[in-house]
Write a protein that holds these residues in place. Structure first.
Motif, PDB file in Angstrom:
ATOM      1  N   ALA A  90       0.837  -1.196   0.000  1.00 49.46           N
ATOM      2  CA  ALA A  90       0.000   0.000   0.000  1.00 49.46           C
ATOM      3  C   ALA A  90       0.874   1.249   0.000  1.00 49.46           C
ATOM      4  O   ALA A  90       1.855   1.338   0.738  1.00 49.46           O
ATOM      5  N   ALA A  91       0.501   2.198  -0.852  1.00 41.98           N
ATOM      6  CA  ALA A  91       1.203   3.480  -0.924  1.00 41.98           C
ATOM      7  C   ALA A  91       0.238   4.589  -0.524  1.00 41.98           C
ATOM      8  O   ALA A  91      -0.969   4.490  -0.760  1.00 41.98           O
ATOM      9  N   THR A  92       0.767   5.645   0.057  1.00 42.81           N
ATOM     10  CA  THR A  92      -0.087   6.727   0.536  1.00 42.81           C
ATOM     11  C   THR A  92      -0.198   7.883  -0.442  1.00 42.81           C
ATOM     12  O   THR A  92      -1.004   8.783  -0.241  1.00 42.81           O
ATOM     13  N   ASN A  93       0.608   7.879  -1.520  1.00 48.03           N
ATOM     14  CA  ASN A  93       0.540   8.974  -2.482  1.00 48.03           C
ATOM     15  C   ASN A  93       0.860   8.464  -3.880  1.00 48.03           C
ATOM     16  O   ASN A  93       1.418   7.375  -4.060  1.00 48.03           O
ATOM     17  N   LEU A  94       0.507   9.257  -4.872  1.00 47.54           N
ATOM     18  CA  LEU A  94       0.633   8.832  -6.265  1.00 47.54           C
ATOM     19  C   LEU A  94       2.073   8.698  -6.725  1.00 47.54           C
ATOM     20  O   LEU A  94       2.404   7.809  -7.507  1.00 47.54           O
ATOM     21  N   ALA A  95       2.946   9.575  -6.240  1.00 52.26           N
ATOM     22  CA  ALA A  95       4.351   9.491  -6.647  1.00 52.26           C
ATOM     23  C   ALA A  95       4.963   8.164  -6.208  1.00 52.26           C
ATOM     24  O   ALA A  95       5.740   7.547  -6.945  1.00 52.26           O
ATOM     25  N   THR A  96       4.607   7.701  -5.039  1.00 48.95           N
ATOM     26  CA  THR A  96       5.124   6.426  -4.540  1.00 48.95           C
ATOM     27  C   THR A  96       4.572   5.266  -5.352  1.00 48.95           C
ATOM     28  O   THR A  96       5.270   4.273  -5.605  1.00 48.95           O
ATOM     29  N   VAL A  97       3.307   5.372  -5.779  1.00 48.24           N
ATOM     30  CA  VAL A  97       2.718   4.335  -6.634  1.00 48.24           C
ATOM     31  C   VAL A  97       3.544   4.158  -7.905  1.00 48.24           C
ATOM     32  O   VAL A  97       3.808   3.042  -8.349  1.00 48.24           O
ATOM     33  N   ALA A  98       3.963   5.276  -8.498  1.00 48.80           N
ATOM     34  CA  ALA A  98       4.665   5.233  -9.784  1.00 48.80           C
ATOM     35  C   ALA A  98       6.145   4.934  -9.669  1.00 48.80           C
ATOM     36  O   ALA A  98       6.760   4.468 -10.634  1.00 48.80           O
ATOM     37  N   ASP A  99       6.737   5.172  -8.516  1.00 45.45           N
ATOM     38  CA  ASP A  99       8.188   5.053  -8.341  1.00 45.45           C
ATOM     39  C   ASP A  99       8.667   3.642  -8.667  1.00 45.45           C
ATOM     40  O   ASP A  99       8.256   2.661  -8.052  1.00 45.45           O
ATOM     41  N   GLY A 100       9.535   3.517  -9.663  1.00 40.55           N
ATOM     42  CA  GLY A 100      10.125   2.233 -10.014  1.00 40.55           C
ATOM     43  C   GLY A 100       9.226   1.282 -10.760  1.00 40.55           C
ATOM     44  O   GLY A 100       9.598   0.133 -11.023  1.00 40.55           O
ATOM     45  N   ALA A 101       8.025   1.722 -11.147  1.00 39.77           N
ATOM     46  CA  ALA A 101       7.062   0.818 -11.787  1.00 39.77           C
ATOM     47  C   ALA A 101       7.380   0.616 -13.263  1.00 39.77           C
ATOM     48  O   ALA A 101       7.790   1.539 -13.963  1.00 39.77           O
ATOM     49  N   ASP A 102       7.185  -0.604 -13.727  1.00 35.68           N
ATOM     50  CA  ASP A 102       7.267  -0.896 -15.159  1.00 35.68           C
ATOM     51  C   ASP A 102       5.980  -0.483 -15.862  1.00 35.68           C
ATOM     52  O   ASP A 102       5.988  -0.165 -17.049  1.00 35.68           O
ATOM     53  N   ALA A 103       4.883  -0.527 -15.121  1.00 31.07           N
ATOM     54  CA  ALA A 103       3.583  -0.111 -15.648  1.00 31.07           C
ATOM     55  C   ALA A 103       2.756   0.450 -14.509  1.00 31.07           C
ATOM     56  O   ALA A 103       2.874  -0.002 -13.367  1.00 31.07           O
TER      57      ALA A 103
END
Length: 262
Positions: free
Chosen positions: A47-60
C-alpha cells in the motif's frame, strides 16, 4: 516479475490487483486511508499513501477509477506521470474520452487505453474483455500483464480507439436495454406479462446476452436500476465524444433514452 503501480483498487480494481499478485507481479496500490491500505494488504499488494510512490520504479501503472474527471485529476493534475520511470507504460481502464488519454500522452509517457467490458466476477475469473488502443510496442509490453485478468485482449487500433469501441459498445448495450423495455411495453399492451416474455424470449431468435441478463434480473426495470449509474455515466461520455467529432447517435438515440432511468 513486473513492478506494477495501481490506482483505483475498488470494486473493479481490487480483483485486478489480486489477479496480478497471484500471477507473480509486484504490485503497489494507492490507499489513502488506513482502512483502504488494510484492504490492499489483504490482496497481497503493498500500500502506498501517495501517487508518486505508486509510480516510483514501476514498469507499468494501471489506473482504474470511475470517471473521466478522476482520470484527469490522477494523471494530469498530480505528480503521478512525472514520477513514472522512462519506458514505463500507463494503462487507463476507465471508460473516458479519447482526448483524455491523448492529453496524458502529451506529457511524454507511453499510454494505452484499455476500457473493460464485464464486471468484477469476470475479472476475478480472468475473463474480462479489454478493448485496447495504443502503439503496437506499448501494447506488447503490457499484454502479459493484462493477461492476468483480461481475456480476450482486443487491440482495436491506435491510442484512443479502445475508448471509442467501448463507447460504441455501451451505446449498443443501452439501446438493447431500451429495445427490451419497449418490447415489454408492447407485450403488456397485448396482454402478455413481462414474466412470461422474459421466460420465453431467451429461447427464441430474439435472444441476446442483454436479454438473458434482463431475464435473470426479473424485469427490465430491475436491470435498469442495477446498471443505470454505470451506463448513464458512460452514455454521457458517448454524447460528448460524438458531439466533439461532429456526429450523432441517429436511430440509436431514442432507444438509448428508453434504456436509461429518468
Amino acid at each position: 516479475m513486473t513492478r506494477v503501480g495501481f490506482v483505483g483498487a475498488g470494486r473493479m480494481g481490487a480483483p485486478m490487483v489480486r489477479r496480478l499478485v497471484e500471477a507473480g507481479h509486484e504490485v503497489r496500490a494507492l490507499g489513502r486511508t488506513p482502512e483502504k491500505r488494510a484492504d490492499i494488504s489483504a490482496l497481497g499488494a503493498d500500500a502506498a499513501t501517495n501517487l508518486a510512490t505508486v509510480a516510483d520504479g514501476a514498469d507499468a501503472v494501471i489506473v482504474c477509477v470511475f470517471t473521466d474527471d478522476q482520470v484527469r485529476r490522477v494523471c494530469l493534475q498530480s505528480d503521478l506521470v512525472d514520477a513514472m520511470p522512462a519506458g514505463a507504460v500507463l494503462v487507463v481502464h476507465t471508460t473516458s474520452s479519447p482526448r483524455t488519454v491523448n492529453a496524458i500522452a502529451a506529457r511524454g509517457v507511453d499510454v494505452i487505453d484499455a476500457p473493460v467490458s464485464g464486471g468484477p466476477h469476470d475479472i476475478a475469473g480472468g475473463e474480462v474483455t479489454l478493448f485496447v488502443g495504443g502503439d503496437d510496442d506499448a501494447v506488447a509490453r503490457v499484454r502479459p500483464l493484462l493477461s492476468a485478468y483480461g481475456n480476450p485482449i482486443l487491440h482495436v487500433g491506435k491510442r484512443g480507439a479502445g475508448q471509442l469501441v467501448k463507447l460504441v459498445n455501451n451505446t449498443l448495450f443501452a439501446a438493447q436495454i431500451g429495445l427490451i423495455a419497449e418490447s415489454v411495453r408492447l407485450g403488456a399492451g397485448l396482454g402478455i406479462s413481462e414474466a412470461a416474455l422474459l421466460e420465453a424470449l431467451p429461447h427464441g431468435s430474439a435472444s441476446s446476452r442483454v436479454l438473458g441478463n434482463v431475464a435473470r434480473a426479473g424485469s427490465a426495470e430491475a436491470f435498469i436500476d442495477a446498471v443505470d449509474d454505470f451506463i448513464a455515466k458512460d452514455i454521457e461520455v458517448v454524447r460528448q465524444t460524438v458531439a466533439e467529432l461532429g456526429g450523432d447517435l441517429g436511430a440509436l438515440n431514442e432507444l438509448v433514452n428508453a434504456g436509461l432511468k429518468g
